[in-house]
Design a protein around this motif. Structure first.
Motif, PDB file in Angstrom:
ATOM      1  N   GLU A   1       2.983  -8.859  16.076  1.00 56.83           N
ATOM      2  CA  GLU A   1       2.788  -8.760  14.635  1.00 56.83           C
ATOM      3  C   GLU A   1       2.428  -7.337  14.227  1.00 56.83           C
ATOM      4  OE1 GLU A   1      -0.663 -10.449  12.127  1.00 56.83           O
ATOM      5  OE2 GLU A   1       0.877 -11.998  12.147  1.00 56.83           O
ATOM      6  N   LEU A   2       1.676  -6.658  15.073  1.00 49.49           N
ATOM      7  CA  LEU A   2       1.338  -5.259  14.792  1.00 49.49           C
ATOM      8  C   LEU A   2       2.599  -4.404  14.777  1.00 49.49           C
ATOM      9  CD1 LEU A   2      -0.885  -3.215  14.312  1.00 49.49           C
ATOM     10  CD2 LEU A   2      -1.129  -2.969  16.774  1.00 49.49           C
ATOM     11  N   GLY A   3       3.510  -4.690  15.690  1.00 50.94           N
ATOM     12  CA  GLY A   3       4.788  -3.990  15.673  1.00 50.94           C
ATOM     13  C   GLY A   3       5.561  -4.266  14.398  1.00 50.94           C
ATOM     14  N   LYS A   4       5.459  -5.502  13.891  1.00 44.06           N
ATOM     15  CA  LYS A   4       6.118  -5.857  12.636  1.00 44.06           C
ATOM     16  C   LYS A   4       5.558  -5.051  11.472  1.00 44.06           C
ATOM     17  CE  LYS A   4       6.427  -9.672   9.327  1.00 44.06           C
ATOM     18  NZ  LYS A   4       5.986 -11.057   9.007  1.00 44.06           N
ATOM     19  N   VAL A   5       4.232  -4.864  11.437  1.00 43.67           N
ATOM     20  CA  VAL A   5       3.613  -4.071  10.371  1.00 43.67           C
ATOM     21  C   VAL A   5       4.226  -2.673  10.340  1.00 43.67           C
ATOM     22  CG1 VAL A   5       1.463  -2.974   9.618  1.00 43.67           C
ATOM     23  CG2 VAL A   5       1.444  -5.358  10.356  1.00 43.67           C
ATOM     24  N   LYS A   6       4.367  -2.081  11.500  1.00 46.00           N
ATOM     25  CA  LYS A   6       4.925  -0.729  11.568  1.00 46.00           C
ATOM     26  C   LYS A   6       6.381  -0.708  11.108  1.00 46.00           C
ATOM     27  CE  LYS A   6       5.318   3.226  14.704  1.00 46.00           C
ATOM     28  NZ  LYS A   6       6.764   3.432  14.757  1.00 46.00           N
ATOM     29  N   ARG A   7       7.153  -1.698  11.522  1.00 49.65           N
ATOM     30  CA  ARG A   7       8.571  -1.730  11.124  1.00 49.65           C
ATOM     31  C   ARG A   7       8.727  -1.918   9.617  1.00 49.65           C
ATOM     32  NH1 ARG A   7       8.669  -5.073  15.636  1.00 49.65           N
ATOM     33  NH2 ARG A   7       8.877  -6.943  14.329  1.00 49.65           N
TER      34      ARG A   7
ATOM     35  N   ILE B   1       6.596  -1.013   7.267  1.00 53.24           N
ATOM     36  CA  ILE B   1       6.218   0.244   6.611  1.00 53.24           C
ATOM     37  C   ILE B   1       7.389   1.215   6.627  1.00 53.24           C
ATOM     38  CG2 ILE B   1       4.766   2.311   6.820  1.00 53.24           C
ATOM     39  CD1 ILE B   1       2.506   0.525   7.777  1.00 53.24           C
ATOM     40  N   GLU B   2       8.091   1.262   7.748  1.00 52.28           N
ATOM     41  CA  GLU B   2       9.180   2.228   7.900  1.00 52.28           C
ATOM     42  C   GLU B   2      10.361   1.941   6.986  1.00 52.28           C
ATOM     43  OE1 GLU B   2       9.672   1.930  12.103  1.00 52.28           O
ATOM     44  OE2 GLU B   2       8.395   3.685  12.503  1.00 52.28           O
TER      45      GLU B   2
ATOM     46  N   ALA C   1       0.827  -1.202   0.000  1.00 48.96           N
ATOM     47  CA  ALA C   1       0.000   0.000   0.000  1.00 48.96           C
ATOM     48  C   ALA C   1       0.867   1.259   0.000  1.00 48.96           C
ATOM     49  CB  ALA C   1      -0.936  -0.003   1.203  1.00 48.96           C
ATOM     50  N   VAL C   2       1.905   1.248   0.816  1.00 48.22           N
ATOM     51  CA  VAL C   2       2.806   2.399   0.859  1.00 48.22           C
ATOM     52  C   VAL C   2       3.554   2.535  -0.470  1.00 48.22           C
ATOM     53  CG1 VAL C   2       4.825   3.388   2.001  1.00 48.22           C
ATOM     54  CG2 VAL C   2       3.032   2.303   3.362  1.00 48.22           C
ATOM     55  N   SER C   3       3.995   1.407  -1.040  1.00 49.34           N
ATOM     56  CA  SER C   3       4.674   1.449  -2.339  1.00 49.34           C
ATOM     57  C   SER C   3       3.752   2.021  -3.409  1.00 49.34           C
ATOM     58  CB  SER C   3       5.119   0.035  -2.741  1.00 49.34           C
ATOM     59  OG  SER C   3       6.032  -0.490  -1.796  1.00 49.34           O
ATOM     60  N   LYS C   4       2.492   1.616  -3.380  1.00 50.18           N
ATOM     61  CA  LYS C   4       1.506   2.132  -4.328  1.00 50.18           C
ATOM     62  C   LYS C   4       1.326   3.630  -4.145  1.00 50.18           C
ATOM     63  CE  LYS C   4      -1.957   1.798  -7.310  1.00 50.18           C
ATOM     64  NZ  LYS C   4      -1.714   1.525  -8.739  1.00 50.18           N
ATOM     65  N   GLY C   5       1.274   4.057  -2.896  1.00 49.34           N
ATOM     66  CA  GLY C   5       1.128   5.480  -2.621  1.00 49.34           C
ATOM     67  C   GLY C   5       2.294   6.302  -3.134  1.00 49.34           C
ATOM     68  N   ILE C   6       3.504   5.747  -3.009  1.00 49.03           N
ATOM     69  CA  ILE C   6       4.695   6.449  -3.512  1.00 49.03           C
ATOM     70  C   ILE C   6       4.672   6.511  -5.036  1.00 49.03           C
ATOM     71  CG2 ILE C   6       7.206   6.324  -3.685  1.00 49.03           C
ATOM     72  CD1 ILE C   6       7.218   5.084  -0.884  1.00 49.03           C
ATOM     73  N   ASP C   7       4.357   5.371  -5.673  1.00 47.02           N
ATOM     74  CA  ASP C   7       4.341   5.328  -7.139  1.00 47.02           C
ATOM     75  C   ASP C   7       3.287   6.270  -7.724  1.00 47.02           C
ATOM     76  OD1 ASP C   7       6.331   3.450  -6.998  1.00 47.02           O
ATOM     77  OD2 ASP C   7       4.998   1.726  -7.257  1.00 47.02           O
ATOM     78  N   ASP C   8       2.126   6.335  -7.082  1.00 45.18           N
ATOM     79  CA  ASP C   8       1.025   7.167  -7.593  1.00 45.18           C
ATOM     80  C   ASP C   8       1.086   8.602  -7.105  1.00 45.18           C
ATOM     81  OD1 ASP C   8       0.220   4.866  -8.766  1.00 45.18           O
ATOM     82  OD2 ASP C   8      -1.594   4.571  -7.569  1.00 45.18           O
ATOM     83  N   LYS C   9       2.092   8.891  -6.264  1.00 48.62           N
ATOM     84  CA  LYS C   9       2.282  10.254  -5.747  1.00 48.62           C
ATOM     85  C   LYS C   9       1.021  10.767  -5.035  1.00 48.62           C
ATOM     86  CE  LYS C   9       5.686  11.589  -9.320  1.00 48.62           C
ATOM     87  NZ  LYS C   9       6.567  10.560  -8.820  1.00 48.62           N
ATOM     88  N   VAL C  10       0.483   9.953  -4.159  1.00 48.68           N
ATOM     89  CA  VAL C  10      -0.692  10.370  -3.409  1.00 48.68           C
ATOM     90  C   VAL C  10      -0.257  11.184  -2.197  1.00 48.68           C
ATOM     91  CG1 VAL C  10      -1.925   8.300  -4.153  1.00 48.68           C
ATOM     92  CG2 VAL C  10      -0.798   8.316  -1.919  1.00 48.68           C
ATOM     93  N   ASP C  11      -1.236  11.781  -1.532  1.00 49.08           N
ATOM     94  CA  ASP C  11      -0.934  12.593  -0.353  1.00 49.08           C
ATOM     95  C   ASP C  11      -0.851  11.767   0.924  1.00 49.08           C
ATOM     96  OD1 ASP C  11      -1.058  15.269  -1.667  1.00 49.08           O
ATOM     97  OD2 ASP C  11      -3.120  14.658  -2.050  1.00 49.08           O
ATOM     98  N   THR C  12      -1.771  10.791   1.053  1.00 47.41           N
ATOM     99  CA  THR C  12      -1.872  10.051   2.310  1.00 47.41           C
ATOM    100  C   THR C  12      -2.159   8.584   2.048  1.00 47.41           C
ATOM    101  OG1 THR C  12      -2.892  12.058   3.252  1.00 47.41           O
ATOM    102  CG2 THR C  12      -2.945  10.060   4.594  1.00 47.41           C
ATOM    103  N   VAL C  13      -1.474   7.710   2.786  1.00 47.12           N
ATOM    104  CA  VAL C  13      -1.776   6.280   2.786  1.00 47.12           C
ATOM    105  C   VAL C  13      -2.309   5.936   4.175  1.00 47.12           C
ATOM    106  CG1 VAL C  13      -0.861   3.943   2.575  1.00 47.12           C
ATOM    107  CG2 VAL C  13       0.020   5.762   1.098  1.00 47.12           C
TER     108      VAL C  13
END
Length: 395
Positions: A293-299, A301-302, A264-276
């Motif tokens: 696992e929730l902590g893993k999701v955050k890591r 993304i970063e 989702a974040v990669s898509k947001g970067i490629d499409d030059k969106v404002d917010t993911v």
């Protein structure tokens, strides 16, 4: 003699000729086999003819007839809605908030306006605040401050009492806290908002409503359906995205939530969106593995972008249990803001005070109903004025 001999020869000749003719006449004829006709498919009567589809068979041949072409059904594309801008939404929803919270303010004002404020009255004030989930510690501190100021003023005029109560409530709620919601892109990377919370708090709905509010303000948004444990959650988020024109990144049920968030974040970067905005699974705060696992999701993304906001969604009706949930989530993902849902259906708005006091994290958004635009930025002064009813409430 010669004459008799001639006659005899003639008779013999005639006899031979007769015998040959009979032979030719009675000679057996050659017989030819009748021509073989090609096999034909059986023909049904007109009213019993088979439909011109499927397979027709007989003893010698099988013929496949293709079915007639079916008409192509048109793809129904949902109409994209244009959400209203978020400016002024809290003011428009003030009346709804006031209907649910005014009982708290009226009770306090009635108690503090009595001719005699003895210990019993102050105990009732404490009970009223504790019942509203303000919390024992904040309640006692507030009541002690009120008692001191009332003694100093020596007056219990309704306007003065209301002013004192308003001042104390604003202090408790933290009118000076920074409630800015960081959803603006920085450089070529979009802002990333991670939405967390336990089951049943309205987390996926909050994600959709937030996307709607941002798009109403002219932002371009991508949604990440990282709640892969429930197919219904991804379907629900897909519906929100289709309504407002936000693309949704999702995978099959049971997929790795971290990979969905990363995509989702990669898509947001490629499409030059404002917010993911990434919606995560509703995790029970008692299950350590799921919290890890929730902590893993955050890591994960970063690795692609900065997580600008971690919004913890709490149900305002859960009271002090919601506070315990908040504490556990804060230890795992560093919560930056609280979203209080179902605030319109309860007089327990004091949970705002409790959560902020314990975590040092501001309430940034409040859910005030079931409508798509019923998510609003939290404004401490509007909230307190709604509790106390009309008076010097801001227009």
């Amino acid at each position: 003699m010669d004459g008799y001999l001639g006659i005899i020869l003639i008779v013999i000749l005639v006899a031979l000729l007769a015998t040959g003719g009979m032979f030719l006449l009675f000679r057996p004829r050659e017989r030819h086999a009748p021509p073989v006709k090609p096999p034909q498919a059986p023909t049904l009567p007109e009213r019993e003819q088979a439909p011109p589809t499927g397979v027709i068979e007989d003893d010698t041949v099988t013929t496949t007839i293709p079915p007639p072409a079916r008409p192509v059904e048109p793809v129904v594309v949902p109409e994209i809605e244009i959400p209203p801008p978020s400016a002024g939404r809290m003011v428009r929803l003030r009346a709804r908030l006031a209907r649910s919270q005014t009982s708290l303010g009226k009770g306090l004002l009635e108690l503090l306006s009595r001719d005699r404020l003895d210990d019993d009255v102050w105990d009732e004030v404490e009970d009223t605040l504790i019942t509203a989930d303000v919390g024992v510690g904040p309640t006692r501190a507030m009541v002690e401050e009120l008692r001191t100021k009332v003694k100093v003023l020596g007056s219990r005029d309704h306007g003065e009492v209301r002013g004192l109560l308003r001042e104390q409530l604003l202090t408790l709620i933290g009118a000076d806290m920074d409630r800015t919601l960081h959803t603006a892109p920085h450089g070529e990377r979009p802002a990333v908002v991670l939405v967390v919370g336990v089951n049943g708090t309205g987390k996926t709905t909050t994600t959709g409503k937030l996307a709607r509010a941002l798009i109403g303000d002219g932002r371009k948004v991508v949604l990440g359906a990282a709640d892969t444990f429930r197919a219904a959650a991804a379907d629900q988020l897909q519906t929100w995205g289709e309504r407002v024109g936000a693309e949704v990144v999702r995978k099959d049920e049971g997929a790795d939530p971290a990979s969905v968030a990363f995509d989702a974040v990669s898509k947001g970067i490629d499409d030059k969106v404002d917010t993911v905005i990434v919606d995560t699974a509703g995790r029970l705060h008692t299950k350590t593995g799921l919290m890890d696992e929730l902590g893993k999701v955050k890591r994960v993304i970063e690795k692609k972008a900065t997580v600008d906001e971690v919004l913890l969604v709490l149900d305002a009706t859960t009271g002090q249990n919601g506070l315990r949930q908040a504490q556990v989530f804060a230890e795992v993902v560093n919560v930056t803001g609280i979203v209080l849902t179902k605030l319109d259906g309860t007089a327990k708005g004091g949970i705002v005070v409790s959560v902020q006091r314990e975590l040092g994290v501001p309430v940034k958004l409040v859910g005030l109903g079931e409508g798509p635009d019923d998510l609003a930025p939290f404004d401490a002064e509007v909230f307190v004025d709604a509790i106390l009813g009309n008076g010097d409430a801001r227009p």
